[in-house]
Design an enzyme around this catalytic site. Structure first.
Site, mmCIF file in Angstrom:
data_model
loop_
_atom_site.group_PDB
_atom_site.id
_atom_site.type_symbol
_atom_site.label_atom_id
_atom_site.label_comp_id
_atom_site.label_asym_id
_atom_site.label_seq_id
_atom_site.Cartn_x
_atom_site.Cartn_y
_atom_site.Cartn_z
ATOM 1 N N ASN A 135 0.597 -1.154 -0.081
ATOM 2 C CA ASN A 135 -0.068 -0.034 0.053
ATOM 3 C C ASN A 135 0.821 1.237 0.038
ATOM 4 O O ASN A 135 2.082 1.419 0.662
ATOM 5 C CB ASN A 135 -1.021 0.056 1.096
ATOM 6 C CG ASN A 135 -0.417 0.780 2.434
ATOM 7 O OD1 ASN A 135 -0.662 1.921 2.376
ATOM 8 N ND2 ASN A 135 -0.013 -0.224 3.479
ATOM 9 N N PHE A 159 -1.400 8.186 4.164
ATOM 10 C CA PHE A 159 -2.204 9.009 5.237
ATOM 11 C C PHE A 159 -3.429 9.845 4.788
ATOM 12 O O PHE A 159 -3.761 10.821 4.888
ATOM 13 C CB PHE A 159 -1.383 10.115 5.989
ATOM 14 C CG PHE A 159 -0.230 9.443 6.816
ATOM 15 C CD1 PHE A 159 -0.425 8.184 7.342
ATOM 16 C CD2 PHE A 159 0.651 10.152 7.207
ATOM 17 C CE1 PHE A 159 0.473 7.714 8.262
ATOM 18 C CE2 PHE A 159 1.750 9.554 8.295
ATOM 19 C CZ PHE A 159 1.697 8.396 8.574
ATOM 20 N N SER A 211 5.538 5.239 8.481
ATOM 21 C CA SER A 211 4.942 4.975 7.076
ATOM 22 C C SER A 211 5.931 5.186 6.070
ATOM 23 O O SER A 211 6.619 6.317 6.160
ATOM 24 C CB SER A 211 3.559 5.917 7.219
ATOM 25 O OG SER A 211 3.273 5.694 5.681
ATOM 26 N N ASN A 256 5.246 6.093 3.289
ATOM 27 C CA ASN A 256 4.550 6.678 2.121
ATOM 28 C C ASN A 256 4.365 8.251 2.327
ATOM 29 O O ASN A 256 3.777 9.068 1.703
ATOM 30 C CB ASN A 256 3.227 6.252 2.059
ATOM 31 C CG ASN A 256 3.231 4.681 1.708
ATOM 32 O OD1 ASN A 256 3.829 4.419 0.733
ATOM 33 N ND2 ASN A 256 2.505 3.930 2.523
ATOM 34 N N THR A 257 5.103 8.731 3.535
ATOM 35 C CA THR A 257 5.265 10.032 3.664
ATOM 36 C C THR A 257 6.437 10.691 3.840
ATOM 37 O O THR A 257 7.251 10.209 4.547
ATOM 38 C CB THR A 257 4.305 10.600 4.870
ATOM 39 O OG1 THR A 257 2.915 10.203 4.838
ATOM 40 C CG2 THR A 257 4.661 12.043 5.486
ATOM 41 N N LYS A 267 5.762 3.914 17.025
ATOM 42 C CA LYS A 267 5.367 2.789 16.102
ATOM 43 C C LYS A 267 6.839 2.958 15.111
ATOM 44 O O LYS A 267 6.894 3.960 14.385
ATOM 45 C CB LYS A 267 4.059 2.737 15.237
ATOM 46 C CG LYS A 267 4.116 1.786 14.153
ATOM 47 C CD LYS A 267 2.570 1.532 13.802
ATOM 48 C CE LYS A 267 2.346 0.381 12.590
ATOM 49 N NZ LYS A 267 1.037 0.134 12.435
ATOM 50 N N ASN A 324 5.731 -1.277 11.364
ATOM 51 C CA ASN A 324 4.933 -0.935 10.262
ATOM 52 C C ASN A 324 5.211 -1.698 9.036
ATOM 53 O O ASN A 324 5.806 -2.966 9.075
ATOM 54 C CB ASN A 324 5.451 0.652 10.112
ATOM 55 C CG ASN A 324 4.055 1.443 9.445
ATOM 56 O OD1 ASN A 324 3.388 0.815 8.648
ATOM 57 N ND2 ASN A 324 3.799 2.611 10.110
HETATM 58 C C1 LIG Z 1 -3.780 -0.555 3.452
HETATM 59 C C2 LIG Z 1 -3.009 -0.442 4.564
HETATM 60 C C3 LIG Z 1 -2.998 0.837 5.403
HETATM 61 C C4 LIG Z 1 -2.270 0.885 6.513
HETATM 62 N N1 LIG Z 1 -2.346 2.262 7.107
HETATM 63 C C5 LIG Z 1 -1.570 2.402 8.372
HETATM 64 C C6 LIG Z 1 -1.488 3.707 8.949
HETATM 65 O O1 LIG Z 1 -2.511 4.751 8.618
HETATM 66 N N2 LIG Z 1 -1.103 4.109 10.150
HETATM 67 C C7 LIG Z 1 -0.335 2.800 10.739
HETATM 68 O O2 LIG Z 1 0.505 3.182 11.546
HETATM 69 N N3 LIG Z 1 -0.079 1.637 10.031
HETATM 70 C C8 LIG Z 1 -0.655 1.663 8.819
HETATM 71 N N4 LIG Z 1 -0.624 0.272 7.969
HETATM 72 C C9 LIG Z 1 0.203 -0.614 8.621
HETATM 73 C C10 LIG Z 1 -0.501 -1.642 9.510
HETATM 74 O O3 LIG Z 1 -0.885 -1.208 10.954
HETATM 75 C C11 LIG Z 1 0.648 -2.753 10.176
HETATM 76 O O4 LIG Z 1 1.702 -2.266 10.812
HETATM 77 C C12 LIG Z 1 1.204 -3.577 8.937
HETATM 78 O O5 LIG Z 1 0.334 -3.848 8.028
HETATM 79 C C13 LIG Z 1 1.877 -4.909 9.280
HETATM 80 O O6 LIG Z 1 1.048 -5.684 9.905
HETATM 81 P P1 LIG Z 1 0.292 -6.973 8.939
HETATM 82 O O7 LIG Z 1 1.331 -7.798 8.201
HETATM 83 O O8 LIG Z 1 -0.463 -7.843 9.904
HETATM 84 O O9 LIG Z 1 -0.511 -6.253 7.844
HETATM 85 C C14 LIG Z 1 -1.343 0.025 7.090
HETATM 86 C C15 LIG Z 1 -1.297 -1.144 6.407
HETATM 87 C C16 LIG Z 1 -2.007 -1.542 5.122
HETATM 88 C C17 LIG Z 1 -2.096 -2.850 4.573
#
Ligand SMILES: Cc1cc2nc3c(=O)[nH]c(=O)nc-3n(C[C@H](O)[C@H](O)[C@H](O)COP(=O)(O)O)c2cc1C
Length: 455
Positions: A185, A189, A272, A274-275, A314, A343
């Site tokens: 992804n 934000f 993140s 992406n920022t 985080k 993350n």
């Molecule tokens: C589509 C998407 C959007 C996400 N948006 C955020 C976010 O806004 N803030 C954040 O701290 N992590 C965000 N994450 C990261 C997740 O919170 C998590 O840290 C990461 O996906 C790893 O966990 P997983 O393997 O169980 O998905 C996002 C992940 C995905 C897939």
């Protein structure tokens, strides 16, 4: 409640079918016995089919009416698996939007079964009925907190929320790597902003407090209730920064000022991918300055007896040994309340790089992230000498995975990607498997297993 409604609905349908079935049966009897014209063969078959259907419904109906609430609840959770293939046909973001709308409207099963008592724990003075949480990014704007908590998560983290509303990156920005159990992804934000989220949480907060009062009068003090079911649930608020903002710490301070009153814990998300520039805040000096400012902002606010919400950071899984040492040192010196590890990753571990989507820019989550994030978690547990609660996140898709994170040093765990693929049925499954793992290895609680692989 949904389960109760559905149960009543089934009973109602059965009753109606019984009544109309009885009428049909009587009418048919009178036709048969009336010496009228011969009934064609096809109608006989039809009657046989109707009779069989009614019989099945009567049998099913009487079975449903004898089934206890827990079994019925299990059925509802299992039934959600039928919807997963339909969601898979939709664009990832459309499917996500639908899921949030359904949860916001309460069109999701509600967990009625108590969690295995071995999963209950207390962290930061807050009681968790189980250590499995929903990670940030799923409910970015706090639209569906109650529905999501009601699914049986021990806690739900909303956000990341930015001070000013922003659209995020252009779509498409979420890519499914189904075969690998992964997602890439680059949302960037997308957020409705702190005011919209505060308004929503304010309404829910009043309701949650009311639930808390009414449930505490009817339950014993040490009974840990399911989030959102009869108790208030544990809510984390994850704060981000606006893309165009020049002063990151001012953004986080603003987030804390507006949202911390609604949070059971707060998260500063500086990981993140992406920022642009965000991950630089993980450097020793930048992190120290940022945490100090945010802690000061939180502490200067008026707090009731229970004090301010704990503050967590985080972090990314793509950090050098030196970065990790710096973060550990700052966390210990400034008495940070916790770290979320981790993350998404900007790396593309095997077997992801064979997928054509691997070249899409963004953070990778899901199964291929598991080893990387668990190694960072273990490293951080050792560096912080087990003194700071860690939330293990990244690639969890089974109870065994959650257990491995706990053994690597996590007190709590979170998931996102596996839930996006597996849906609500995955939650009771992971909890049951985790309880089994703990019992199998002779642990009496989650605490006993924390960091077991680092001793
Ligand atoms: C589509 C998407 C959007 C996400 N948006 C955020 C976010 O806004 N803030 C954040 O701290 N992590 C965000 N994450 C990261 C997740 O919170 C998590 O840290 C990461 O996906 C790893 O966990 P997983 O393997 O169980 O998905 C996002 C992940 C995905 C897939």
């Amino acid at each position: 409640m949904a389960a109760g409604i559905s149960r009543n609905l089934v009973k109602e349908v059965v009753n109606r079918r019984l009544k109309s079935g009885a009428r049909v049966g009587l009418r048919q009897l009178s036709i048969d016995g009336g010496g009228g014209p011969a009934i064609p063969q096809s109608s006989k078959k039809g009657r046989l089919l109707t009779g069989a259907t009614i019989g099945l419904i009567i049998a099913g109906g009487s079975y449903v009416s004898t089934v206890d609430e827990a079994t019925f609840c299990g059925w509802l959770f299992s039934a959600t698996k039928l919807v997963n293939p339909l969601f898979a046909l939709l664009d990832a973001e459309v499917a996500h939007r639908l899921a949030i709308s359904a949860a916001a409207r309460g069109w999701v099963p509600r967990e009625k079964r108590p969690d295995p008592s071995i999963l209950g724990l207390e962290v930061w003075g807050r009681k968790f009925s189980n250590p499995l949480g929903l990670a940030a990014g799923f409910d970015k704007n706090a639209e569906a907190v109650e529905g999501l908590l009601g699914l049986g998560f021990g806690f739900v983290e909303v956000g990341s929320v930015t001070p000013v509303p922003q659209e995020g990156n252009a779509k498409p920005r979420i890519f499914r790597l189904r075969q690998e159990g992964a997602i890439i992804n680059r949302c960037g934000f997308n957020s409705e902003g702190i005011l919209a989220v505060a308004r929503r949480l304010g309404v829910q907060h009043g309701k949650r407090k009311l639930d808390e009062t009414s449930s505490s009068s009817s339950t014993s003090n040490d009974e840990v209730k399911h989030g959102g079911k009869a108790g208030p649930g544990i809510l984390g608020v994850n704060i981000g920064k606006n893309k165009t903002s020049e002063d990151a710490s001012a953004d986080y301070v603003q987030g804390v000022h507006t949202l911390s009153q609604y949070a059971d814990y707060l998260v500063i998300n500086i990981s993140s991918p992406n920022t642009p520039g965000l991950r630089k805040l993980q450097g020793r000096k930048q992190l120290k300055d940022l945490v100090k400012k945010v802690q000061a902002a939180r502490d200067e606010m008026q707090w009731a007896e229970e004090g301010p919400p704990p503050l967590l950071v985080k972090i990314a899984p793509d950090l050098s040994k030196q970065d990790l040492e710096d973060i550990a040192a700052v966390s210990l010196t400034l008495r940070l309340d916790g770290l979320i590890i981790s993350n998404t990753t900007i790396s593309r571990p095997d077997p992801v790089n064979e997928n054509p989507l691997a070249k899409e820019a963004g953070g990778l989550s899901g199964k291929p992230l598991f080893d990387l994030s668990t190694n960072v978690l273990k490293e951080m547990y050792i560096l912080t000498r087990g003194k700071i609660p860690l939330i293990g996140c990244g690639g969890i898709s089974s109870g065994e995975d959650a257990y491995k994170k706990i053994r690597a040093g996590a007190t709590l765990v979170q998931l996102y990607t596996a839930f996006a693929y597996g849906g609500p049925a995955l939650i009771p499954q992971i909890k049951a498997e985790l309880a089994e793992c703990l019992i199998r290895d002779g642990f009496r609680s989650v605490y006993d297993a924390v960091g077991a692989d680092c001793r």
